[in-house]
Design a protein around this motif. Structure first.
Motif, PDB file in Angstrom:
ATOM      1  N   GLN A   1      35.971  43.110  26.377  1.00  0.00           N
ATOM      2  CA  GLN A   1      34.539  42.687  27.395  1.00  0.00           C
ATOM      3  C   GLN A   1      33.571  43.714  27.090  1.00  0.00           C
ATOM      4  OE1 GLN A   1      36.897  43.786  31.130  1.00  0.00           O
ATOM      5  NE2 GLN A   1      37.216  41.452  31.855  1.00  0.00           N
TER       6      GLN A   1
ATOM      7  N   LEU B   1      45.491  42.984  31.270  1.00  0.00           N
ATOM      8  CA  LEU B   1      44.076  43.944  30.307  1.00  0.00           C
ATOM      9  C   LEU B   1      43.768  45.511  30.187  1.00  0.00           C
ATOM     10  CD1 LEU B   1      41.614  42.614  29.290  1.00  0.00           C
ATOM     11  CD2 LEU B   1      40.139  42.464  31.864  1.00  0.00           C
TER      12      LEU B   1
ATOM     13  N   ASP C   1      29.460  44.288  45.835  1.00  0.00           N
ATOM     14  CA  ASP C   1      30.972  42.894  44.570  1.00  0.00           C
ATOM     15  C   ASP C   1      31.188  42.496  46.518  1.00  0.00           C
ATOM     16  OD1 ASP C   1      33.508  42.379  44.612  1.00  0.00           O
ATOM     17  OD2 ASP C   1      34.209  44.329  45.875  1.00  0.00           O
TER      18      ASP C   1
ATOM     19  N   LEU D   1      35.858  37.354  31.346  1.00  0.00           N
ATOM     20  CA  LEU D   1      35.839  38.286  32.553  1.00  0.00           C
ATOM     21  C   LEU D   1      37.720  38.204  33.161  1.00  0.00           C
ATOM     22  CD1 LEU D   1      33.875  35.653  34.755  1.00  0.00           C
ATOM     23  CD2 LEU D   1      33.743  38.042  34.712  1.00  0.00           C
ATOM     24  N   GLY D   2      37.886  39.144  33.727  1.00  0.00           N
ATOM     25  CA  GLY D   2      39.028  39.176  33.486  1.00  0.00           C
ATOM     26  C   GLY D   2      40.173  38.879  34.573  1.00  0.00           C
ATOM     27  N   ASN D   3      41.225  38.287  34.725  1.00  0.00           N
ATOM     28  CA  ASN D   3      42.135  37.770  35.645  1.00  0.00           C
ATOM     29  C   ASN D   3      42.018  36.148  35.217  1.00  0.00           C
ATOM     30  OD1 ASN D   3      44.785  37.732  36.837  1.00  0.00           O
ATOM     31  ND2 ASN D   3      43.276  38.455  38.825  1.00  0.00           N
ATOM     32  N   ASP D   4      42.004  35.208  34.280  1.00  0.00           N
ATOM     33  CA  ASP D   4      41.676  33.914  34.796  1.00  0.00           C
ATOM     34  C   ASP D   4      42.827  33.790  33.171  1.00  0.00           C
ATOM     35  OD1 ASP D   4      40.953  31.358  34.019  1.00  0.00           O
ATOM     36  OD2 ASP D   4      38.792  32.079  33.759  1.00  0.00           O
TER      37      ASP D   4
ATOM     38  N   TRP E   1      30.426  40.362  42.501  1.00  0.00           N
ATOM     39  CA  TRP E   1      29.196  40.768  41.770  1.00  0.00           C
ATOM     40  C   TRP E   1      29.203  39.136  41.752  1.00  0.00           C
ATOM     41  CZ3 TRP E   1      29.952  36.697  37.749  1.00  0.00           C
ATOM     42  CH2 TRP E   1      31.509  36.342  37.772  1.00  0.00           C
TER      43      TRP E   1
ATOM     44  N   VAL F   1      48.104  38.720  33.437  1.00  0.00           N
ATOM     45  CA  VAL F   1      47.200  38.974  32.802  1.00  0.00           C
ATOM     46  C   VAL F   1      45.928  39.862  32.874  1.00  0.00           C
ATOM     47  CG1 VAL F   1      46.581  35.670  30.938  1.00  0.00           C
ATOM     48  CG2 VAL F   1      45.481  36.994  33.455  1.00  0.00           C
TER      49      VAL F   1
ATOM     50  N   CYS G   1      35.831  43.589  36.593  1.00  0.00           N
ATOM     51  CA  CYS G   1      35.282  42.194  36.195  1.00  0.00           C
ATOM     52  C   CYS G   1      36.231  41.278  35.616  1.00  0.00           C
ATOM     53  CB  CYS G   1      34.508  42.501  34.643  1.00  0.00           C
ATOM     54  SG  CYS G   1      33.331  44.433  34.427  1.00  0.00           S
ATOM     55  N   ASN G   2      37.251  40.905  37.095  1.00  0.00           N
ATOM     56  CA  ASN G   2      37.591  39.673  37.354  1.00  0.00           C
ATOM     57  C   ASN G   2      36.979  37.863  37.531  1.00  0.00           C
ATOM     58  OD1 ASN G   2      40.086  41.276  36.544  1.00  0.00           O
ATOM     59  ND2 ASN G   2      41.075  41.885  38.386  1.00  0.00           N
TER      60      ASN G   2
ATOM     61  N   PRO H   1      23.090  47.334  43.181  1.00  0.00           N
ATOM     62  CA  PRO H   1      23.426  47.439  41.948  1.00  0.00           C
ATOM     63  C   PRO H   1      25.015  47.173  42.544  1.00  0.00           C
ATOM     64  CG  PRO H   1      22.901  49.789  43.364  1.00  0.00           C
ATOM     65  CD  PRO H   1      22.072  47.845  44.333  1.00  0.00           C
ATOM     66  N   GLN H   2      26.130  47.159  41.793  1.00  0.00           N
ATOM     67  CA  GLN H   2      27.475  47.420  41.307  1.00  0.00           C
ATOM     68  C   GLN H   2      27.979  47.196  42.835  1.00  0.00           C
ATOM     69  OE1 GLN H   2      29.287  50.792  40.184  1.00  0.00           O
ATOM     70  NE2 GLN H   2      27.327  50.929  38.856  1.00  0.00           N
TER      71      GLN H   2
ATOM     72  N   PRO I   1      28.923  40.543  36.027  1.00  0.00           N
ATOM     73  CA  PRO I   1      29.330  42.620  37.057  1.00  0.00           C
ATOM     74  C   PRO I   1      28.665  43.088  35.430  1.00  0.00           C
ATOM     75  CG  PRO I   1      31.054  41.391  35.845  1.00  0.00           C
ATOM     76  CD  PRO I   1      30.688  39.931  35.288  1.00  0.00           C
ATOM     77  N   PRO I   2      27.492  43.917  35.615  1.00  0.00           N
ATOM     78  CA  PRO I   2      27.903  44.153  37.477  1.00  0.00           C
ATOM     79  C   PRO I   2      25.865  43.795  38.224  1.00  0.00           C
ATOM     80  CG  PRO I   2      26.708  46.101  35.767  1.00  0.00           C
ATOM     81  CD  PRO I   2      27.503  45.130  35.241  1.00  0.00           C
TER      82      PRO I   2
ATOM     83  N   SER J   1      19.776  51.848  37.882  1.00  0.00           N
ATOM     84  CA  SER J   1      20.174  52.581  39.673  1.00  0.00           C
ATOM     85  C   SER J   1      21.215  53.883  39.259  1.00  0.00           C
ATOM     86  CB  SER J   1      21.159  51.573  39.777  1.00  0.00           C
ATOM     87  OG  SER J   1      22.389  51.279  39.098  1.00  0.00           O
TER      88      SER J   1
END
Lengths: 560, 560
Positions: free
Chosen positions: A547, A526, B291, B440-443, B293, A522, A558-559, B288-289, B300-301, B278
């Motif tokens: 998203q 994405l 990491d 959120l990604g990668n989940d 997040w 995934v 945004c993982n 700001p932004q 995010p962000p 920002s």
């Protein structure tokens, strides 16, 4: 350089700033790092002799999309950073399309799309040089060429009126699907959808190379399908005369699908889920609209074909045959899910028929099913059924029968053990309607029976070969996501289906392994799914955001 | 009579075949059993002296809807069974609308809609005789007349071109809302919505008598709001220059809302949820932004206003004042949710400011909030905040401050204990975005943080006075459903909001008791909710189906 910039740079280095966004991703794919743009006189040159009309139409549609998509890259700046490279890029003036040697007799796309499942030729090769030399698309069939045109149409972005691609040269060699059945099921009986809704859905399906539209057209709620010689079934069983697919509508839909490489599998669910037939033929329906419905059916209203009646069996076989023979597909589904035995237990007519024939209900079901399937086999059609017919009943199914797994993904293995072909449509992965709450009335706290919502991610993680042996693997034809429409209507068709249903399109086209040899996942999916979603929106399909746009233009930032 | 007919009759006797479908149902309502139809020369006669333009416009819109809704009754046969009665019905030629004696100075609807919350005059009385005598609508204000016009517009059905009602005479006496705040919140920062999307939403809101549009216009993802004298914030902080609400757009939206009885509560979330600033003013934003997040923000962000900086405090107060004074509403929200302390702990500038001022972060937050709220109070505006400002921080809030409960419905009691006014918007009842899976990604397996999906039924069962004493009850201004748009966009705006958001509109208009004295309940609500949903679709809002049409035309037959 302050901390902020260091962090942004770190993100940029670990995550490529954008992705080559093909969906489904080809099974073979080589890309470069050059830009190429479409020349102002860009054309698609057909080199197929006696090209069928639907291929020429597909070429024309592709040219139109190249001009109208106007999709900006999903990257910070939406492509503005590409300005210099685009300015310097070579211009592509031609895509030539041709059949490979030995394949000069061109069937139409529609004819290829309805070849027996497993014998379809969908592969293609595509090369897009960075030099400005002509791009080439070749295949063994018009259907393969159509799949290749679909891929070509996803390569391009817009920057101030220039249409460009940024990872040339692109070389795709013999991309072909892992599974032939890549489908979507739509229920048009619980709520009605217009021909236009269905065509828009077929368009979106074709953009992700789906091959099968499973049309669950009738059910106990309504019977919106006009059947030749049986016009009364729909004229009395539909919600209204305006909510009927006429024979002309059906042919229109089937033609539209075929021209887009999609075979239409019509289902008339029998002997259950048929209560709407009682409006025209009360003599053939047991327990119509009985109260309480929960004693007689999985949902209201109840009503099942009197399977033990010879007259009902003939009637059913006749109307199935009457509609099936008007359809180009080799496949037809007789349904067979959720047969309620209590309905028959309380139906005096059925009990009398069972008594006079000396059959049990299961034996009568077998006779009934044999008859309806024989009606199909007699006209060269392959029967398709829901899993209960294979797993829960004592019905003899021909070896060619295709079984749709829906109750649970765990049940595919049992179907395979019976040596029957499988289409995966398990509710625990692929039901698009789950998770939106109870639709039955007067239940303040109820959730859907198949909670939770089936996310695109969940569908994407589906393994078509789980619990299937290597020997059984050829039985797996593919799978589909499904929309039952208790809580759906034209108003949310696009938003509940897209881009979620694209998940299974890639599962069953690309298979388990990405072209770079890594496993399908995934995380890398994405950004590409965002891309096809934004492209769908540009093309008039109301696919939803996955998203915030902030995330969509920053792959992997945004993982979780 | 066979078993089938007996069963159908039994259903018909225990369940009225259709419902008088007003939404929200008036607090006082008497109906008869006669039919009445609109005369071909039917007109709405304004008797208000010096009627404001927006009242005249509302009359015209009502007349248009009477002609264009063409909604058939949700009953088997869709009204065909009414043919005889409609044929014999008296014709209504006029609805007269007038202000009650002593209320001759007519403010516009828009002016009435922005009166201080709790001081608005929304009540009306409506009488529709069955005799053909003129119908009458009276109120103390143009806003009340507008609410009455809305009710009048829901009384009518179409049968072959005749517009008729079937429960005349209708007598509604002093229908007025249980709570003044009946709202909907839309987040236009995570994904952008066009002015047209917002106007369509305002239309639908007005049809269910909502009074407040809470516009969560900016956030860390984007800042799409042009602020006078601060054009750089949006020109750099929006997704693109096309994705900005210009000052003209804002006035257009506010006027459109006002003319429909809706007050626009603009929120600029501070000091958190402000990272998008920002882009134009990096000097004012901490972390700001950053990491990862998740160390710096809820999603995010990251990015928060440097609350300990005097310059940032002035900047914030100034831009809040600059936008608030262009708005007719007496209310303005400074946000205040989800302040991330770790962000400030890692921000050298904030740490230096805290050190030099000798303040703790909480003390600095108090100074910051006092300043932004003073900027509002100085121009006659009432500050609105999220619950954390009242419950989690040591901030002195003026007694007039309105607090929005969102984290849990359980938290309203604590706000009441602080003697602050409450708007209910709890995530456990009213969050429209819940239940659609992890964004959120990668989940691959994640669900939404606020699972499950909040059904209309769940929202409908909300008790505004749960855990609130009788003495505290006046603090409860009402409530709203909310759409956070991580996974929403114009494509699914209608389908994710409607008809669900109509639930709270009735909760807060009708209150706990239906006009027949029984308690509000989902069983009797569903047929009426179907009706307003079908009417919304006729009016161009893509509200989704709640049940199969088979159930929608058979009230209560599809109950659990």
């Amino acid at each position: 350089m302050n901390l902020k910039n260091i962090l942004i740079l770190a993100v940029a280095l670990t995550h490529p700033p954008s992705t080559f966004a093909l969906w489904p991703i080809p099974r073979s794919l080589q890309t470069g790092t050059s830009f190429v743009k479409l020349a102002s006189n860009f054309d698609i040159e057909n080199q197929v002799t006696n090209a069928p009309a639907d291929l020429l139409d597909a070429i024309q549609r592709t040219k139109t999309l190249l001009a109208t998509d106007k999709l900006q890259r999903l990257a910070v700046g939406r492509g503005l950073n590409d300005s210099t490279a685009v300015g310097k890029a070579q211009s592509l003036s031609r895509l030539t399309i041709s059949l490979l040697p030995g394949h000069t007799v061109a069937r139409s796309i529609a004819q290829e799309a309805v070849q027996p499942i497993g014998q379809r030729s969908e592969g293609y090769s595509l090369s897009v040089p960075s030099t400005g030399a002509a791009a080439t698309l070749t295949a063994n069939s018009t259907l393969g060429l159509f799949r290749g045109l679909t891929t070509f149409g996803q390569l391009w972005y817009d920057l101030g009126g220039t249409t460009y691609s940024f990872q040339a040269p692109v070389v795709i060699t013999n991309d072909s699907p892992a599974y032939p059945y890549r489908g979507l099921m739509l229920d048009t009986a619980r709520n009605f959808f217009t021909v236009s809704d269905i065509k828009r859905t077929l368009d979106a399906m074709s953009w992700v190379k789906m091959s099968m539209f499973h049309w669950h057209v009738t059910d106990s709620q309504s019977f919106p399908l006009e059947i030749p010689n049986f016009p009364e079934i729909s004229s009395k069983g539909a919600y209204s005369t305006q909510q009927v697919y006429s024979s002309a509508d059906v042919q229109d839909i089937v033609s539209y699908a075929g021209a887009r490489g999609i075979d239409v599998l019509v289902e008339i669910d029998t002997p259950g889920h048929s209560g709407s037939i009682s409006a025209s033929h009360p003599e053939h329906i047991a327990c119509p609209q009985s109260d309480p419905w929960s004693d007689f059916a999985g949902e209201p209203p109840s009503g099942q074909l009197r399977l033990a009646s010879q007259a009902t069996t003939n009637f059913t076989a006749n109307f199935i045959s009457a509609i099936a023979k008007t359809l180009p597909s080799k496949l037809f589904s007789t349904g067979g899910d959720e047969i309620n035995t209590n309905c028959y237990a309380h139906d005096a007519s059925t009990q009398a028929d069972l008594k006079s024939s000396g059959r049990t209900l299961e034996q009568a079901l077998n006779v009934f099913t044999q008859a309806t399937h024989k009606a199909l086999l007699d006209i060269g059609k392959t029967p398709v059924v829901w899993e209960e017919m294979a797993l829960e009943h004592q019905v003899s199914l021909s070896n060619e029968t295709i079984v749709m797994v829906w109750i649970s993904s765990q049940n595919a293995a049992a179907v395979a053990k019976k040596n029957l072909r499988i289409v995966h449509g398990p509710s625990d992965y692929f039901y698009l309607d789950c998770g939106a709450g109870e639709w039955l009335g007067n239940d303040p706290t109820g959730n859907s029976w198949c909670d939770p919502f089936k996310t695109w991610q969940k569908a994407y993680t589906f393994d078509p070969l789980a619990n299937i042996t290597a020997q059984q693997a050829p039985l797996v034809l593919g799978g589909q996501q499904l929309l039952w429409t208790e809580q759906s209507s034209p108003e949310n068709l696009d938003s509940i289906v897209w881009p979620r249903a694209a998940s299974s399109a890639e599962v069953f086209w690309t298979g388990a392994v990405l072209p770079d040899g890594t496993a399908r996942n995934v995380g890398s999916a994405l950004p590409r799914l965002h891309d096809i979603r934004y492209r769908m929106v540009k093309r008039g399909v109301r696919a939803i955001a996955l998203q915030p746009e902030w995330c969509a233009i920053r792959p992997n930032v945004c993982n979780a």
